[in-house]
Structures are given as structure tokens and as C-alpha cells.
Motif scaffolding. Structure first.
Motif, mmCIF file in Angstrom:
data_model
loop_
_atom_site.group_PDB
_atom_site.id
_atom_site.type_symbol
_atom_site.label_atom_id
_atom_site.label_comp_id
_atom_site.label_asym_id
_atom_site.label_seq_id
_atom_site.Cartn_x
_atom_site.Cartn_y
_atom_site.Cartn_z
ATOM 1 N N SER A 169 0.813 -1.211 0.000
ATOM 2 C CA SER A 169 0.000 0.000 0.000
ATOM 3 C C SER A 169 0.848 1.264 0.000
ATOM 4 O O SER A 169 2.030 1.221 0.312
ATOM 5 C CB SER A 169 -0.885 0.026 1.255
ATOM 6 N N GLU A 179 -6.409 3.329 -2.227
ATOM 7 C CA GLU A 179 -7.846 3.344 -2.530
ATOM 8 C C GLU A 179 -8.090 3.709 -3.991
ATOM 9 O O GLU A 179 -8.986 3.147 -4.639
ATOM 10 C CB GLU A 179 -8.571 4.330 -1.609
ATOM 11 N N ARG A 236 -9.897 1.417 -6.774
ATOM 12 C CA ARG A 236 -11.044 1.960 -7.522
ATOM 13 C C ARG A 236 -10.899 1.693 -9.021
ATOM 14 O O ARG A 236 -11.810 1.204 -9.667
ATOM 15 C CB ARG A 236 -11.183 3.461 -7.251
#
Length: 98
Positions: A57, A64, A68
Motif C-alpha cells: 500500500s 484506494e 477503484r
């Protein structure tokens, strides 16, 4: 729920048709965040991205954002002997500030 195969277990691997690129978030740009987000996704036998989980991450909303856009990928499902099957796939999104 059908079985999910590794890429080396299928006759023909899933083929990505469109992989949208992620946008840099303002928050990440201001913080100078850069690097790579690694994701593991399941490309379903039905042609939908069924799940997307981070392997590595980044902060600032970049993980995020990668998740997406990964959900928007279009692909041809993997097959075993001509039958569509679900396959795990690793995705990489690189974020660099220019």
C-alpha cells in the motif's frame, strides 16, 4: 462460488482489454508520496472483477485510488479447456510525481 485458479493452472490466462490508469490524489501529491501499489484481484469467469485486495500500500489515498480503477478493468476471462474460470491476478500501479 466457483474455484479460483492461479495463472499457471489455466489453459488460457485472463486477457486484459482495458486497464484505466489511476489519478494522483491531491493529498498524496502534497505529501510527496510515491511508489507502487500491488494488488491481488480475482478476475471472475463472468467477466467481472470480483475482489481486489492490497498486497502493498501507499498513503494519501493512493491505495484506494488503485483499487477503484482496478475494479474498472475489462478483460476476457481465463479458460480451462474452453470453459471460462475465475483467476487470481496481480496488478501493479506505479505512482510518480513529475
Amino acid at each position: 462460488q466457483d474455484k479460483i485458479y492461479q495463472p499457471d493452472q489455466v489453459t488460457k490466462r485472463a486477457r486484459i482489454l482495458q486497464k484505466p490508469g489511476p489519478s494522483y490524489t491531491d493529498r498524496a501529491r502534497e505529501a510527496g508520496v510515491k511508489g507502487t501499489v500491488m494488488l491481488q484481484a480475482v478476475f471472475g469467469a463472468d467477466g467481472t472483477v470480483r475482489s481486489v485486495d492490497p498486497i502493498s500500500s501507499l498513503s494519501g489515498g493512493l491505495t484506494e485510488e488503485a483499487i477503484r480503477v482496478a475494479r474498472m478493468i475489462t478483460f476476457v476471462p481465463a479458460t480451462i479447456d474452453g470453459r471460462p474460470v475465475s483467476q487470481y491476478i496481480k496488478l501493479e500501479y506505479r505512482f510518480d510525481i513529475y
